[in-house]
Design an enzyme around this catalytic site. Structure first.
Site, PDB file in Angstrom:
ATOM      1  N   HIS A  74      -9.076 -11.610   6.593  1.00  0.00           N
ATOM      2  CA  HIS A  74      -7.643 -11.803   6.773  1.00  0.00           C
ATOM      3  C   HIS A  74      -7.088 -10.857   7.827  1.00  0.00           C
ATOM      4  O   HIS A  74      -6.349 -11.260   8.713  1.00  0.00           O
ATOM      5  CB  HIS A  74      -6.952 -11.586   5.429  1.00  0.00           C
ATOM      6  N   GLU A  75      -7.494  -9.575   7.743  1.00  0.00           N
ATOM      7  CA  GLU A  75      -6.960  -8.575   8.678  1.00  0.00           C
ATOM      8  C   GLU A  75      -7.451  -8.807  10.106  1.00  0.00           C
ATOM      9  O   GLU A  75      -6.746  -8.533  11.058  1.00  0.00           O
ATOM     10  CB  GLU A  75      -7.365  -7.169   8.228  1.00  0.00           C
ATOM     11  N   ARG A 187      -3.845  13.688   9.010  1.00  0.00           N
ATOM     12  CA  ARG A 187      -3.124  12.813   9.954  1.00  0.00           C
ATOM     13  C   ARG A 187      -2.098  11.931   9.253  1.00  0.00           C
ATOM     14  O   ARG A 187      -1.038  11.640   9.809  1.00  0.00           O
ATOM     15  CB  ARG A 187      -4.104  11.973  10.751  1.00  0.00           C
ATOM     16  N   ASN A 188      -2.404  11.507   8.039  1.00  0.00           N
ATOM     17  CA  ASN A 188      -1.396  10.766   7.270  1.00  0.00           C
ATOM     18  C   ASN A 188      -0.173  11.650   7.051  1.00  0.00           C
ATOM     19  O   ASN A 188       0.965  11.220   7.250  1.00  0.00           O
ATOM     20  CB  ASN A 188      -1.942  10.376   5.897  1.00  0.00           C
ATOM     21  N   ALA A 189      -0.433  12.887   6.630  1.00  0.00           N
ATOM     22  CA  ALA A 189       0.675  13.813   6.344  1.00  0.00           C
ATOM     23  C   ALA A 189       1.523  13.993   7.608  1.00  0.00           C
ATOM     24  O   ALA A 189       2.758  14.013   7.554  1.00  0.00           O
ATOM     25  CB  ALA A 189       0.126  15.147   5.865  1.00  0.00           C
ATOM     26  N   LEU A 190       0.845  14.081   8.738  1.00  0.00           N
ATOM     27  CA  LEU A 190       1.541  14.264  10.009  1.00  0.00           C
ATOM     28  C   LEU A 190       2.414  13.053  10.321  1.00  0.00           C
ATOM     29  O   LEU A 190       3.556  13.169  10.765  1.00  0.00           O
ATOM     30  CB  LEU A 190       0.476  14.452  11.099  1.00  0.00           C
ATOM     31  N   ARG A 191       1.850  11.874  10.062  1.00  0.00           N
ATOM     32  CA  ARG A 191       2.569  10.646  10.390  1.00  0.00           C
ATOM     33  C   ARG A 191       3.818  10.473   9.519  1.00  0.00           C
ATOM     34  O   ARG A 191       4.801   9.883   9.924  1.00  0.00           O
ATOM     35  CB  ARG A 191       1.641   9.458  10.209  1.00  0.00           C
ATOM     36  N   ASP A 216       2.780  17.460   1.994  1.00  0.00           N
ATOM     37  CA  ASP A 216       3.771  17.282   3.060  1.00  0.00           C
ATOM     38  C   ASP A 216       5.171  17.205   2.458  1.00  0.00           C
ATOM     39  O   ASP A 216       5.331  17.245   1.236  1.00  0.00           O
ATOM     40  CB  ASP A 216       3.449  16.043   3.902  1.00  0.00           C
ATOM     41  N   LEU A 247      -7.156   1.909   5.887  1.00  0.00           N
ATOM     42  CA  LEU A 247      -8.569   2.183   5.607  1.00  0.00           C
ATOM     43  C   LEU A 247      -8.860   3.678   5.450  1.00  0.00           C
ATOM     44  O   LEU A 247      -9.870   4.060   4.870  1.00  0.00           O
ATOM     45  CB  LEU A 247      -9.440   1.621   6.736  1.00  0.00           C
TER      46      LEU A 247
HETATM   47  N1  LIG Z   1       1.334  11.581   3.312  1.00  0.00           N
HETATM   48  C1  LIG Z   1       1.765  10.367   2.971  1.00  0.00           C
HETATM   49  N2  LIG Z   1       3.075  10.161   2.660  1.00  0.00           N
HETATM   50  C2  LIG Z   1       3.518   8.938   2.300  1.00  0.00           C
HETATM   51  N3  LIG Z   1       2.737   7.843   2.236  1.00  0.00           N
HETATM   52  C3  LIG Z   1       1.438   7.973   2.536  1.00  0.00           C
HETATM   53  C4  LIG Z   1       0.873   9.234   2.915  1.00  0.00           C
HETATM   54  N4  LIG Z   1      -0.451   9.072   3.133  1.00  0.00           N
HETATM   55  C5  LIG Z   1      -0.702   7.772   2.923  1.00  0.00           C
HETATM   56  N5  LIG Z   1       0.415   7.098   2.559  1.00  0.00           N
HETATM   57  C6  LIG Z   1       0.494   5.654   2.225  1.00  0.00           C
HETATM   58  O1  LIG Z   1      -0.776   5.195   1.853  1.00  0.00           O
HETATM   59  C7  LIG Z   1      -1.172   4.103   2.675  1.00  0.00           C
HETATM   60  C8  LIG Z   1      -2.666   4.121   2.859  1.00  0.00           C
HETATM   61  O2  LIG Z   1      -3.059   5.211   3.671  1.00  0.00           O
HETATM   62  P1  LIG Z   1      -4.354   5.077   4.569  1.00  0.00           P
HETATM   63  O3  LIG Z   1      -4.601   6.364   5.268  1.00  0.00           O
HETATM   64  O4  LIG Z   1      -5.449   4.515   3.722  1.00  0.00           O
HETATM   65  O5  LIG Z   1      -3.954   3.948   5.604  1.00  0.00           O
HETATM   66  P2  LIG Z   1      -3.099   4.035   6.929  1.00  0.00           P
HETATM   67  O6  LIG Z   1      -2.803   5.458   7.272  1.00  0.00           O
HETATM   68  O7  LIG Z   1      -1.940   3.094   6.787  1.00  0.00           O
HETATM   69  O8  LIG Z   1      -4.100   3.405   7.978  1.00  0.00           O
HETATM   70  P3  LIG Z   1      -5.389   4.072   8.645  1.00  0.00           P
HETATM   71  O9  LIG Z   1      -5.603   5.402   7.972  1.00  0.00           O
HETATM   72  O10 LIG Z   1      -6.480   3.086   8.362  1.00  0.00           O
HETATM   73  O11 LIG Z   1      -5.055   4.180  10.070  1.00  0.00           O
HETATM   74  C9  LIG Z   1      -0.386   4.278   3.954  1.00  0.00           C
HETATM   75  O12 LIG Z   1      -0.196   3.065   4.613  1.00  0.00           O
HETATM   76  C10 LIG Z   1       0.931   4.851   3.439  1.00  0.00           C
HETATM   77  O13 LIG Z   1       1.770   3.811   3.022  1.00  0.00           O
HETATM   78 MG   LIG Z   2      -4.328   6.911   7.362  1.00  0.00          MG
END
Ligand SMILES: Nc1ncnc2c1ncn2[C@@H]1O[C@H](COP(=O)(O)OP(=O)(O)OP(=O)(O)O)[C@@H](O)[C@H]1O
Ligand SMILES: [Mg+2]
Length: 293
Positions: A74-75, A187-191, A216, A247
């Site tokens: 699907h993706e 990197r998630n935390a940063l985003r 974060d 992912l």
């Molecule tokens: N620090 C955070 N604060 C808020 N929501 C978060 C945080 N980290 C992750 N999430 C949520 O969890 C979901 C899954 O995170 P995941 O890292 O698996 O995927 P992604 O960051 O969207 O994509 P990818 O890491 O594959 O580029 C994110 O889409 C986001 O909605």
């Molecule tokens: Mg991520």
């Protein structure tokens, strides 16, 4: 007559067991033995229980595989559809060629990155522990944080790193996969951080168990969705979520499990998300059998 009945009664569970194995080997994972053997109270009942546990686990794994395959197809289709659209537009009107090429390039890159992440996900599962080495977790986290700090300059987010006590942070496993696992979290935390906010990364060692916490000050995640974020392709609705494939956390969880560790997420008391990675030190892995089950 009596001997015949006795022999028949003794060999019956074996026959049942054989036929159950045969059904599993033919792909029928719904077969369960305990319901038909419940009346016996001997070792065979225990074997039946183990068999059922195995069949149950296989069934869950196969279902997860199928769901993952479905999600992947699907993706992959979304960027492919946009690729085809761009090609179609270029065919229709030669004036569109430049913009279409740019779009094709963008989508091809997207596909490439996604396939790369999928490969990492499957590698974490199958070869996670193949390239084993000893590495210093503190050094690894420092390197990840330094890379993230470089990116964070742009968004004016600060990242504080603390290692609570001098301790042995040596871990046995695959350093490259572990770096990826930690980087995904940071990197998630940063985003999800706004300019001026702070990310706290801390490392602690306790009883041969190492814990990395990344906290974060972002929006956090609705509590009912917390447990699902480690599944592949799960993105919780928010404007920042659109940028990834969902992912990263799935890869992180696979890597941690392959190292005998675990990962969990919870919302902080005053907002923000806290992710904790736990893993045994190299000493724990070699001195004791780890994980302890
Ligand atoms: N620090 C955070 N604060 C808020 N929501 C978060 C945080 N980290 C992750 N999430 C949520 O969890 C979901 C899954 O995170 P995941 O890292 O698996 O995927 P992604 O960051 O969207 O994509 P990818 O890491 O594959 O580029 C994110 O889409 C986001 O909605
Ligand atoms: Mg991520």
């Amino acid at each position: 007559m009596f001997s015949f009945l006795l022999a028949w009664n003794l060999t019956r569970p074996m026959r049942q067991l054989r036929s159950a194995f045969e059904r599993v080997s033919l792909g029928d994972l719904t077969v369960r033995l305990l319901p038909v053997m419940r009346r016996r109270h001997d070792e065979i009942t225990e074997v039946a229980k183990d068999f059922d546990a195995m069949a149950e686990r296989l069934q869950v794994l196969v279902a997860a595989r199928e769901a993952l395959l479905h999600d992947i197809s699907h993706e992959l289709r979304t960027p492919l559809a946009r690729l085809q659209l761009a090609i179609g537009l270029a065919h229709q009107n030669p004036a569109n060629v430049d913009t279409s090429l740019a779009r094709i390039e963008q989508e091809a890159e997207r596909l490439d990155r996604m396939v790369g992440e999928l490969l990492a996900l499957s590698r974490a599962e199958h070869q996670g522990m193949l390239a084993e080495e000893y590495f210093d977790l503190l050094g690894l986290v420092e390197a990840v944080v330094n890379d993230a700090r470089y990116e964070a300059q742009l968004t004016k987010v600060t990242i504080a790193l603390t290692a609570r006590q001098p301790a042995d942070y040596t871990v046995k496993g695959n350093a490259e996969m572990m770096r990826r696992a930690v980087e995904n979290i940071v990197r998630n935390a940063l985003r999800f951080s706004l300019p001026g906010q702070e990310i706290k990364v801390s490392l602690a060692a306790e009883d041969r168990l190492l814990t990395i916490s990344v906290t974060d000050q972002g929006p956090g995640i609705a509590s009912e969705k917390l447990s699902s974020i480690f599944d592949p392709f799960v993105r919780v609705n928010s404007p920042q979520s659109g940028k990834g494939y969902g992912l990263g956390l799935a890869i992180t969880r696979k890597v941690l499990l392959a190292h005998g560790g675990s990962v969990d997420a919870h919302n902080g008391r005053d907002g923000g998300l806290q992710i904790q990675l736990r893993l045994p030190t190299a000493l724990a892995v070699t001195a004791y059998k780890w994980p302890p089950y």
